[in-house]
Each structure stands twice: as structure tokens, then as C-alpha cells.
Design a protein around this motif. Structure first.
Motif, short mmCIF file in Angstrom:
data_model
loop_
_atom_site.label_atom_id
_atom_site.label_comp_id
_atom_site.label_asym_id
_atom_site.label_seq_id
_atom_site.Cartn_x
_atom_site.Cartn_y
_atom_site.Cartn_z
N LEU A 33 -18.70 14.73 -12.95
CA LEU A 33 -18.82 14.81 -14.40
C LEU A 33 -19.99 15.72 -14.80
O LEU A 33 -19.85 16.55 -15.70
CB LEU A 33 -19.00 13.41 -14.99
CG LEU A 33 -19.06 13.33 -16.51
CD1 LEU A 33 -17.83 13.96 -17.15
CD2 LEU A 33 -19.20 11.88 -16.95
N ALA A 37 -19.42 19.16 -16.86
CA ALA A 37 -20.08 19.35 -18.16
C ALA A 37 -20.97 20.58 -18.14
O ALA A 37 -21.00 21.34 -19.11
CB ALA A 37 -20.89 18.10 -18.52
N ASP A 120 -23.65 15.45 -23.40
CA ASP A 120 -22.92 14.24 -23.79
C ASP A 120 -21.60 14.58 -24.47
O ASP A 120 -20.57 13.94 -24.22
CB ASP A 120 -23.77 13.34 -24.68
CG ASP A 120 -24.92 12.68 -23.93
OD1 ASP A 120 -24.89 12.64 -22.68
OD2 ASP A 120 -25.86 12.21 -24.60
N SER A 123 -19.24 15.93 -21.83
CA SER A 123 -18.80 14.82 -20.97
C SER A 123 -17.73 14.00 -21.66
O SER A 123 -16.74 13.59 -21.02
CB SER A 123 -19.99 13.93 -20.61
OG SER A 123 -20.91 14.63 -19.84
#
Length: 162
Positions: A33, A37, A120, A123
Motif C-alpha cells: 500500500l 500510494a 492518505d 491509499s
């Protein structure tokens, strides 16, 4: 007055194939992840430990290096080294503690906070897209497992601080 003994942690669960699988999935999933990202947003390669420090000092929060060490369950020297490299990278800044110019606190820079937001957001999109490829029952199973995973994280963090 009687002396109380420190609480002994509950014994660890007997390893099972399912626990082994959980171990083999969680860490690689996190790394994948992070990599996805970073690639999606062109983000710099910030080490996991530095990301954890940044998460511990969200916008507007100041913390002393000692407080960070305790909060993160790391040694003061490790935190000091992390902060030194993070300061060089423009991710944190040290400021004199109010009322005591000899002591310092650290805070995340605007740049660091913007990078975290971008990470964030990227993600969330990556996880959402990946979940869309799973069967509805698999998505439901993951959603149902979240409370237990959150409790598991709390237990592991608590044990790491002992």
C-alpha cells in the motif's frame, strides 16, 4: 502496605496456520500500500518509522522527543536520530519549549502534513479500487474483521511499550 506485583501479560496464543497467514499478510500488505500510494502520487520515499513519528504529531501538536519516544515505544536515541534526519528532509522543525528555552519540542511541517494527506487520499483510492475487485462476501468479511484487527493492534502496541 502490601506490594502489588506488575500484571503479567496473558500467554501468547498457540501458533496456528491462520495466525501464520495473518502475519504473512499484514506486513506485506502495508508495504504494498505504501509503495502503490507513493507511485500514484509521486510521493517521496519516507521510511515507515518517520511516517509513524509524523502520525504522532498531527497538525498543531508539539511534542518533546522524550514524549515521542514513550508514545512510539522507541528509545530516545532512535527518536533523536529519526528527528535529525526528518529535520534535514524538512518534515519536522524543532522549537523552543514555551517557558523553557533549553528544552525543545518538535512539530510536523506544513510540507509533511500535506504529504500525509496526499498519502492518505491515495491509499483510500487504492484500497477502494482493490476492494471493488473482491467478492461482496470478502468485502463483508473484511469489514467485520476491522474491530478485532483494531483491538489486536492496540494489544500489540501496549505489549511493545512494556
Amino acid at each position: 502496605m502490601p506490594v502489588t506485583q506488575p500484571e503479567t501479560p496473558a500467554p501468547l496464543a498457540t501458533p496456528t496456520p491462520a495466525l501464520a497467514r495473518l502475519n504473512l499478510v499484514v506486513s506485506p500488505l502495508r508495504r504494498a500500500l505504501l509503495a502503490a500510494a507513493r507511485a500514484a502520487e509521486g510521493l517521496p520515499d519516507i521510511p515507515d518509522a518517520q511516517i509513524e513519528v509524523l502520525r504522532a504529531i498531527p497538525g498543531g501538536v508539539r511534542s518533546s522527543p522524550g514524549e515521542l519516544a514513550e508514545q512510539l515505544g522507541l528509545s530516545r536515541s532512535t527518536v533523536s536520530n529519526l528527528l535529525r534526519s526528518m529535520e534535514s528532509a524538512g518534515l519536522v522543525e524543532r522549537v523552543a519549549q514555551a517557558g523553557d528555552g533549553r528544552r525543545v519540542e518538535v512539530r510536523a511541517t506544513t510540507r509533511a502534513l500535506e504529504l500525509l494527506v496526499r498519502f492518505d487520499e491515495a491509499s483510500a483510492v487504492i484500497v477502494g479500487d482493490a476492494l471493488a475487485e473482491l467478492e461482496p462476501a470478502e468485502r463483508d468479511a473484511l469489514a467485520a474483521a476491522l474491530p478485532a484487527l483494531e483491538r489486536l493492534r492496540g494489544v500489540v502496541e501496549r505489549r511493545a511499550r512494556r
